[in-house]
Design a protein around this motif. Structure first.
Motif, mmCIF file in Angstrom:
data_model
loop_
_atom_site.group_PDB
_atom_site.id
_atom_site.type_symbol
_atom_site.label_atom_id
_atom_site.label_comp_id
_atom_site.label_asym_id
_atom_site.label_seq_id
_atom_site.Cartn_x
_atom_site.Cartn_y
_atom_site.Cartn_z
ATOM 1 N N ALA A 66 0.763 -1.232 -0.077
ATOM 2 C CA ALA A 66 0.111 0.074 -0.070
ATOM 3 C C ALA A 66 0.831 1.340 -0.175
ATOM 4 C CB ALA A 66 -1.024 0.057 1.188
ATOM 5 N N SER A 67 2.238 1.371 0.440
ATOM 6 C CA SER A 67 2.992 2.250 0.669
ATOM 7 C C SER A 67 3.811 2.643 -0.722
ATOM 8 C CB SER A 67 3.712 2.375 1.718
ATOM 9 O OG SER A 67 4.807 1.156 1.675
ATOM 10 N N GLN A 68 3.893 1.553 -1.469
ATOM 11 C CA GLN A 68 4.567 1.748 -2.702
ATOM 12 C C GLN A 68 3.520 2.449 -3.585
ATOM 13 O OE1 GLN A 68 5.446 -2.368 -4.153
ATOM 14 N NE2 GLN A 68 7.185 -2.208 -2.888
ATOM 15 N N THR A 69 4.289 3.376 -4.623
ATOM 16 C CA THR A 69 3.521 4.260 -5.452
ATOM 17 C C THR A 69 2.964 3.183 -6.622
ATOM 18 O OG1 THR A 69 5.175 6.243 -5.118
ATOM 19 C CG2 THR A 69 3.837 6.040 -7.193
ATOM 20 N N PRO A 70 1.690 3.500 -6.856
ATOM 21 C CA PRO A 70 1.013 2.768 -7.925
ATOM 22 C C PRO A 70 1.614 3.102 -9.262
ATOM 23 C CG PRO A 70 -0.486 4.377 -7.070
ATOM 24 C CD PRO A 70 0.492 4.370 -6.092
ATOM 25 N N LEU A 71 1.727 2.409 -10.212
ATOM 26 C CA LEU A 71 2.128 2.439 -11.636
ATOM 27 C C LEU A 71 1.198 2.444 -12.554
ATOM 28 C CD1 LEU A 71 5.397 0.016 -11.689
ATOM 29 C CD2 LEU A 71 5.182 2.523 -11.074
ATOM 30 N N VAL A 72 1.069 3.569 -13.312
ATOM 31 C CA VAL A 72 0.124 3.699 -14.513
ATOM 32 C C VAL A 72 0.843 3.321 -15.674
ATOM 33 C CG1 VAL A 72 -1.142 5.454 -15.886
ATOM 34 C CG2 VAL A 72 -0.902 5.980 -13.610
ATOM 35 N N LYS B 213 -13.296 21.536 -27.897
ATOM 36 C CA LYS B 213 -13.830 22.925 -26.973
ATOM 37 C C LYS B 213 -13.958 22.527 -25.734
ATOM 38 C CE LYS B 213 -16.736 24.249 -31.228
ATOM 39 N NZ LYS B 213 -17.972 24.303 -31.557
ATOM 40 N N TYR B 214 -13.989 21.471 -25.107
ATOM 41 C CA TYR B 214 -14.233 21.279 -23.777
ATOM 42 C C TYR B 214 -13.270 20.233 -23.559
ATOM 43 C CZ TYR B 214 -18.533 23.614 -24.590
ATOM 44 O OH TYR B 214 -19.274 24.547 -24.916
ATOM 45 N N PHE B 215 -12.610 20.313 -22.227
ATOM 46 C CA PHE B 215 -11.658 19.317 -21.725
ATOM 47 C C PHE B 215 -11.809 18.703 -20.419
ATOM 48 C CE2 PHE B 215 -9.915 22.325 -24.780
ATOM 49 C CZ PHE B 215 -9.569 21.491 -25.741
ATOM 50 N N LEU B 216 -11.441 17.839 -20.160
ATOM 51 C CA LEU B 216 -11.329 17.259 -18.863
ATOM 52 C C LEU B 216 -9.823 16.762 -18.534
ATOM 53 C CD1 LEU B 216 -14.137 14.537 -18.695
ATOM 54 C CD2 LEU B 216 -13.963 16.911 -17.516
ATOM 55 N N GLU B 217 -9.460 17.023 -17.211
ATOM 56 C CA GLU B 217 -7.991 16.809 -16.772
ATOM 57 C C GLU B 217 -8.180 15.650 -15.523
ATOM 58 O OE1 GLU B 217 -4.479 19.291 -15.545
ATOM 59 O OE2 GLU B 217 -5.695 18.990 -13.678
ATOM 60 N N ILE B 218 -7.496 14.500 -16.031
ATOM 61 C CA ILE B 218 -7.657 13.524 -14.804
ATOM 62 C C ILE B 218 -6.281 13.152 -14.218
ATOM 63 C CG2 ILE B 218 -7.966 10.840 -15.032
ATOM 64 C CD1 ILE B 218 -9.259 11.247 -17.590
ATOM 65 N N ARG B 219 -6.132 13.375 -13.070
ATOM 66 C CA ARG B 219 -5.085 13.583 -12.090
ATOM 67 C C ARG B 219 -4.985 12.361 -11.010
ATOM 68 N NH1 ARG B 219 -1.510 18.754 -10.899
ATOM 69 N NH2 ARG B 219 -1.313 18.603 -13.147
ATOM 70 N N LEU B 220 -3.939 11.591 -11.075
ATOM 71 C CA LEU B 220 -3.683 10.641 -10.099
ATOM 72 C C LEU B 220 -2.582 10.739 -9.263
ATOM 73 C CD1 LEU B 220 -4.282 9.080 -13.428
ATOM 74 C CD2 LEU B 220 -4.561 7.248 -11.755
ATOM 75 N N ASN B 221 -2.693 10.696 -8.146
ATOM 76 C CA ASN B 221 -1.787 11.222 -6.985
ATOM 77 C C ASN B 221 -1.967 10.456 -5.719
ATOM 78 O OD1 ASN B 221 -1.116 13.308 -4.701
ATOM 79 N ND2 ASN B 221 0.789 12.987 -5.912
ATOM 80 N N PRO B 222 -1.080 9.906 -5.120
ATOM 81 C CA PRO B 222 0.309 9.303 -5.734
ATOM 82 C C PRO B 222 0.388 8.433 -6.964
ATOM 83 C CG PRO B 222 0.160 8.192 -3.550
ATOM 84 C CD PRO B 222 -1.200 9.122 -3.784
ATOM 85 N N ALA B 223 1.279 8.572 -8.046
ATOM 86 C CA ALA B 223 1.100 7.702 -9.109
ATOM 87 C C ALA B 223 2.344 7.835 -9.840
ATOM 88 C CB ALA B 223 0.051 7.835 -9.884
ATOM 89 N N ALA B 224 2.773 7.076 -10.732
ATOM 90 C CA ALA B 224 3.973 7.184 -11.698
ATOM 91 C C ALA B 224 3.906 6.301 -12.783
ATOM 92 C CB ALA B 224 5.215 6.845 -10.843
ATOM 93 N N ALA B 225 4.692 6.495 -13.853
ATOM 94 C CA ALA B 225 4.273 5.955 -15.113
ATOM 95 C C ALA B 225 5.773 5.452 -15.579
ATOM 96 C CB ALA B 225 3.778 6.808 -16.271
ATOM 97 N N HIS B 226 6.709 5.362 -14.402
ATOM 98 C CA HIS B 226 7.746 4.933 -14.616
ATOM 99 C C HIS B 226 8.384 4.241 -13.151
ATOM 100 C CE1 HIS B 226 8.280 8.889 -12.432
ATOM 101 N NE2 HIS B 226 9.230 8.170 -11.522
ATOM 102 N N ASP B 227 9.380 3.311 -13.243
ATOM 103 C CA ASP B 227 9.623 2.417 -12.292
ATOM 104 C C ASP B 227 10.946 3.251 -11.438
ATOM 105 O OD1 ASP B 227 11.972 2.295 -13.511
ATOM 106 O OD2 ASP B 227 11.600 0.112 -14.103
ATOM 107 N N ASP B 228 11.129 2.734 -10.173
ATOM 108 C CA ASP B 228 12.176 3.446 -9.393
ATOM 109 C C ASP B 228 13.546 3.673 -10.122
ATOM 110 O OD1 ASP B 228 10.430 3.477 -7.364
ATOM 111 O OD2 ASP B 228 11.127 1.556 -6.412
ATOM 112 N N ALA B 229 13.825 2.903 -11.203
ATOM 113 C CA ALA B 229 15.057 3.152 -11.871
ATOM 114 C C ALA B 229 14.889 4.086 -13.067
ATOM 115 C CB ALA B 229 15.542 1.676 -12.529
ATOM 116 N N GLY B 230 13.643 4.823 -13.186
ATOM 117 C CA GLY B 230 13.416 5.618 -14.288
ATOM 118 C C GLY B 230 12.973 5.257 -15.765
ATOM 119 N N ASN B 231 12.688 3.821 -15.552
ATOM 120 C CA ASN B 231 12.293 3.094 -16.740
ATOM 121 C C ASN B 231 10.837 3.325 -17.130
ATOM 122 O OD1 ASN B 231 14.887 1.989 -17.494
ATOM 123 N ND2 ASN B 231 14.582 0.481 -15.426
ATOM 124 N N ASN B 232 10.586 3.856 -18.092
ATOM 125 C CA ASN B 232 8.949 4.081 -18.685
ATOM 126 C C ASN B 232 8.271 2.670 -18.432
ATOM 127 O OD1 ASN B 232 6.700 5.105 -19.207
ATOM 128 N ND2 ASN B 232 7.106 5.061 -21.524
#
Length: 171
Positions: free
Chosen positions: A39-45, A92-111
């Motif tokens: 639960a404490s690890q950042t979820p990955l998108v 003409k219309y936009f939605l912003e979807i923001r996840l936090n905490p989250a990452a799209a990369h691993d701890d080594a910086g790999n996508n």
């Protein structure tokens, strides 16, 4: 006076119960520690996808780990996090979807994200989607529409994912 055999039996029984209690407690505490660590690890998108249905268009964001808190906010314009540059999606219309905490990369910086970075879409409501940020614990997406999007957002599990359904008239 307690008979020596009974005293030995009582000591043996107490030792067995104590050992049994400790061995039962260890896996439970280990499981609790493991679930706390997960639960404490950042979820990955890992992906974003979409689909058209008879009465709604759907956006799905796939995650590894758990679904973190997510905000879905109507915005006047989509911009890339960090640079502030406009996202080139027609609408003409936009939605912003923001996840936090989250990452799209691993701890080594790999996508770890394998979905679209910028995608034009031609569904009844949804006209485009873009990944607009993966920065300091936030992963952000933008969605573009020609008309005001009426939506419902929720979480699904096994596998973990966040869903936005945008209603439209059946065509």
């Amino acid at each position: 006076m307690i008979h020596p055999h009974r005293r030995r039996f009582a000591a043996l029984a107490t030792g067995i119960l104590l050992v049994a209690g400790l061995s039962l407690a260890a896996p439970a505490s280990a499981a609790t520690a493991a679930s706390s660590a997960a639960a404490s690890q950042t979820p990955l998108v890992v992906n974003a996808r979409w689909g058209g249905h008879p009465t709604f268009d759907r956006i799905v964001i796939d995650l590894q780990g758990y679904v973190p808190p997510v905000t879905v906010t109507p915005v006047a314009q989509l911009v890339y996090d960090g640079s502030g540059k406009p996202v080139p999606l027609a609408g003409k219309y936009f939605l912003e979807i923001r996840l936090n905490p989250a990452a799209a990369h691993d701890d080594a910086g790999n996508n770890v994200y394998h979905g679209p970075k910028l995608q034009k879409i031609n569904l009844p409501k949804l006209k485009g989607i873009a990944m607009t940020g993966d920065y300091e614990g936030y992963v952000t997406f933008g969605a573009a529409f020609d008309t005001i999007p009426y939506y419902r957002a929720y979480t699904l599990h096994s596998p973990e994912r966040f869903v936005v359904d945008i209603s439209h008239v059946n065509r």
